[in-house]
Design an enzyme around this catalytic site. Structure first.
Site, PDB file in Angstrom:
ATOM      1  N   ASN A   1       0.801  -1.229   0.000  1.00  0.00           N
ATOM      2  CA  ASN A   1       0.000   0.000   0.000  1.00  0.00           C
ATOM      3  C   ASN A   1       0.831   1.276   0.000  1.00  0.00           C
ATOM      4  O   ASN A   1       0.398   2.293  -0.534  1.00  0.00           O
ATOM      5  CB  ASN A   1      -0.988   0.002   1.173  1.00  0.00           C
ATOM      6  CG  ASN A   1      -0.303  -0.122   2.514  1.00  0.00           C
ATOM      7  OD1 ASN A   1       0.871  -0.450   2.606  1.00  0.00           O
ATOM      8  ND2 ASN A   1      -1.044   0.143   3.576  1.00  0.00           N
TER       9      ASN A   1
ATOM     10  N   GLU B   1       4.767  -3.712  12.479  1.00  0.00           N
ATOM     11  CA  GLU B   1       3.849  -2.578  12.335  1.00  0.00           C
ATOM     12  C   GLU B   1       2.634  -3.112  11.603  1.00  0.00           C
ATOM     13  O   GLU B   1       2.690  -3.395  10.403  1.00  0.00           O
ATOM     14  CB  GLU B   1       4.522  -1.443  11.562  1.00  0.00           C
ATOM     15  CG  GLU B   1       3.861  -0.090  11.791  1.00  0.00           C
ATOM     16  CD  GLU B   1       2.813   0.239  10.765  1.00  0.00           C
ATOM     17  OE1 GLU B   1       1.618   0.066  11.097  1.00  0.00           O
ATOM     18  OE2 GLU B   1       3.150   0.669   9.672  1.00  0.00           O
TER      19      GLU B   1
ATOM     20  N   CYS C   1      -2.866   1.654   7.114  1.00  0.00           N
ATOM     21  CA  CYS C   1      -3.023   1.223   8.509  1.00  0.00           C
ATOM     22  C   CYS C   1      -3.687   2.292   9.371  1.00  0.00           C
ATOM     23  O   CYS C   1      -4.370   1.988  10.335  1.00  0.00           O
ATOM     24  CB  CYS C   1      -1.675   0.841   9.099  1.00  0.00           C
ATOM     25  SG  CYS C   1      -0.471   2.187   9.090  1.00  0.00           S
TER      26      CYS C   1
END
Length: 275
Positions: free
Chosen positions: A114, A212, A246
């Site tokens: 992404n 993450e 995210c």
């Protein structure tokens, strides 16, 4: 083509050998490579933008946003080699006790689709700056803008051969990175589900893991909010790159007195967004 497990094994051994000379190089030299990498991205910004658009489907504005972050990561990492490498510790006896920070060795970086360039560079740049070699596994869907482009930037910036390796592949290659005995640290950015598997495997092999993972982000709109600004922020936060980030806004917590107007105006804003 995609990497295989044999490629991981070979690259890890080459990286471990190249890392020793890279770590021994004077810190101003490493800092200069990182600064030049940021400059290289600035010079090739339109070419890199086109690859991000073509390969990841992000619009040009998203690509420029990502490239700005990636270049800044290099400039910030360039400050790391000159920082203190240790500290003095208190001692009960008349002796000198100190802690010295040294490079980990080979760092494995598993980057997502992404934000392929920025989220790879966020881990690659500081690892290189501090004298480590890196094995980078980009998502196979973004192997150019999240992998080959990173290698090309550092090659032009003067990084010695063998210090950075790009290994596009799926979950099997990610597992091979974690399992390889040369890899001391793994940096993973991706889904929570995949992160659990990486963390479990890293625990088994005593590999340090930086994970993450997916976010759960809320936008809070109180009764005195400026709805023009709130709706603008909400649309950007929820729909930037189709919400596939995210930190995308996943929940809108709106005061009951503004709820009806907020929902109507956010829906109208969404209707006007080009796809």
């Amino acid at each position: 083509g995609l990497a295989g497990r044999a490629d991981v094994t070979a690259s890890a051994a080459l990286a471990a050998a190249a890392q020793r000379d890279w770590a021994a190089s004077p810190f101003p030299e490493r800092a200069a490579v990182l600064r030049r990498a940021g400059d290289v991205m600035q010079r090739h910004i339109d070419e890199l933008r086109d690859w991000i658009v073509r390969e990841s489907g992000g619009i040009p504005g998203k690509a420029y946003f990502e490239l700005g972050h990636a270049a800044q990561n290099c400039y910030e990492a360039a400050a790391l080699p000159s920082r203190s490498q240790g500290e003095l510790l208190p001692s009960a006896s008349s002796r000198l006790s100190m802690v010295r920070r040294v490079p980990a060795g080979v760092v494995g970086v598993i980057a997502p689709f992404n934000g392929p360039l920025a989220l790879a560079m966020r881990a690659v740049a500081p690892a290189l700056a501090l004298g480590n070699a890196v094995l980078l596994k980009p998502d196979p869907r973004t192997a150019v803008c999240g992998g080959v482009a990173v290698a090309a930037v550092f090659e032009e910036a003067g990084l010695p051969p063998g210090v950075l390796h790009v290994l596009p592949g799926g979950a099997d290659i990610g597992a091979a990175l974690v399992e390889d005995s040369h890899v001391r640290v793994i940096s993973f950015t991706g889904s929570t589900a995949a992160g659990r598997r990486v963390g479990e495997l890293a625990g088994r092999h005593l590999t340090r893991a930086h994970l993450e993972l997916g976010g759960n982000s809320a936008l809070i709109v109180l009764d005195d909010a400026d709805l023009d600004q709130a709706i603008s922020a909400a649309a950007f936060g929820s729909f930037f790159y189709q919400g596939q980030v995210c930190m995308a806004i996943g929940r809108h917590l709106v005061h009951e007195s503004r709820y009806g107007e907020y929902v109507a105006r956010l829906a109208a804003k969404a209707d006007r967004l080009p796809v």
